[in-house]
Write a protein that holds these residues in place. Sequence first.
Motif, short mmCIF file in Angstrom:
data_model
loop_
_atom_site.label_atom_id
_atom_site.label_comp_id
_atom_site.label_asym_id
_atom_site.label_seq_id
_atom_site.Cartn_x
_atom_site.Cartn_y
_atom_site.Cartn_z
N VAL A 3 56.80 -63.66 -47.45
CA VAL A 3 57.34 -65.40 -47.10
C VAL A 3 57.29 -64.94 -45.45
CG1 VAL A 3 58.30 -65.96 -49.35
CG2 VAL A 3 59.74 -64.29 -47.32
N VAL A 4 57.14 -66.38 -44.76
CA VAL A 4 56.90 -66.17 -43.35
C VAL A 4 58.67 -66.27 -42.87
CG1 VAL A 4 56.86 -68.02 -41.36
CG2 VAL A 4 54.98 -67.38 -43.48
N GLU A 5 59.56 -67.81 -44.17
CA GLU A 5 61.02 -67.10 -43.65
C GLU A 5 61.62 -66.12 -44.56
OE1 GLU A 5 64.97 -70.64 -44.73
OE2 GLU A 5 62.81 -71.03 -45.03
N GLU A 6 61.86 -65.64 -43.56
CA GLU A 6 63.00 -64.52 -43.77
C GLU A 6 63.99 -64.72 -44.66
OE1 GLU A 6 64.76 -60.06 -42.93
OE2 GLU A 6 63.82 -61.32 -40.92
N GLY A 7 63.99 -64.21 -46.51
CA GLY A 7 64.53 -63.63 -47.47
C GLY A 7 64.68 -65.23 -48.29
N ALA A 8 63.96 -66.03 -47.93
CA ALA A 8 63.51 -66.85 -48.27
C ALA A 8 63.62 -66.82 -50.38
CB ALA A 8 62.00 -67.90 -48.35
N LYS A 9 63.72 -67.62 -50.72
CA LYS A 9 63.53 -67.24 -52.32
C LYS A 9 62.75 -68.62 -53.39
CE LYS A 9 67.22 -64.85 -52.15
NZ LYS A 9 66.95 -62.89 -52.73
N LYS A 10 62.69 -69.40 -52.26
CA LYS A 10 61.40 -70.61 -52.82
C LYS A 10 60.86 -70.64 -50.93
CE LYS A 10 63.99 -72.81 -56.22
NZ LYS A 10 64.70 -74.57 -56.85
N VAL A 11 59.17 -71.05 -51.92
CA VAL A 11 58.81 -71.43 -51.22
C VAL A 11 58.12 -72.57 -51.40
CG1 VAL A 11 56.54 -71.26 -49.65
CG2 VAL A 11 58.22 -69.96 -50.34
N LYS A 12 57.94 -74.07 -49.93
CA LYS A 12 57.82 -75.77 -50.19
C LYS A 12 56.53 -75.50 -51.10
CE LYS A 12 61.92 -78.36 -48.08
NZ LYS A 12 62.07 -78.18 -50.02
N ILE A 13 56.30 -76.76 -52.03
CA ILE A 13 54.66 -76.13 -52.35
C ILE A 13 53.88 -76.58 -50.89
CG2 ILE A 13 54.71 -78.97 -53.11
CD1 ILE A 13 52.89 -78.11 -55.51
N ALA A 14 54.80 -77.01 -49.90
CA ALA A 14 53.63 -78.15 -48.53
C ALA A 14 53.17 -76.80 -48.08
CB ALA A 14 54.79 -78.43 -47.60
#
Length: 313
Positions: free
Chosen positions: A153-164
Amino acid sequence: MITTLMLHLLSLLSLLSLDVNAFEVPFPSSASEIRSSVVVSSPIADPSGLPLPVTQQLPLGSGTKAEVISCLPPPKPTGGGDGDDLFSALFGSLLSTENKKEKSKKYDKPVLAFLHGSFHASWCWSEKYMPYFASLGYPCVALSLQGTGGTPVVEEGAKKVKIASHVADLDAFLRGLSDGDHDDNTLGLELGYDPQIALIGHSFGGLTIMKWLEQYYGEDNNNNNNNNDDTIDRRRNINLAGVALACSVPPSGNGPMTMRFLRRSIRDSWKITAGFVLKRAITDKSNCRDLFFGGTTEDDDNGISDEDVERYQ
């Protein structure tokens, strides 16, 4: 009994509330650790003679470092010699766009670009689909979405990634397949200038493709202010031959679909809830098989072994 029922109901509510605009990251740990063993720059010889998939981590124009698997047939003979190369070097800038496309064309058939669904990554296409279609002359490529496979993931520690974000990655991936005038964004797969691309998406991958089509190929783009220069350029840079969606998540999201399952079978609804919301598909072999792979090799001609289920998990 009451506790179990409450857990069931709460889990179902969680599944119904899943946002179509966000994608759960099934593997929050380091993607590089998960897939480092299969990220190779060159394949090992296969005695079957089928084209072999090659796994790489490549920077996309969107800023994501993505796992990309390619499986390419031998390119068609160019039929040219040193004279053609000299002509291209001297007069290449005078050639029309169509002539440039034809001169750089590596394959007669369109590129098949695969996009996976939930709890999967590009590996799900590489074992059967890609070698088969490549053996028929189709160049095959597959992208692992953020938070899956070898794409962190680009955002470190993210649990979800927006479909955008997935749509932006898909767009950058598709534009990067061209070896033409966009050298800063090319992935270097040597597919030729502006190759024809057929998109194939499964489950959540199908939804991502639909959102991408909506943004860059929607009919409304011809008549509203969203049809800006950037959108036009992106559309021109992708030579889309067609789209195939397999068991795609519908544009309405998971809620209505889950309600249909609930009316049909409480048992199947619970399997889906346990597998996707509680993430038991990662650790529970039986749940993983029921959700994704079907029967065993003993009772299903298209089944897979327990060993394969564990390997895919």
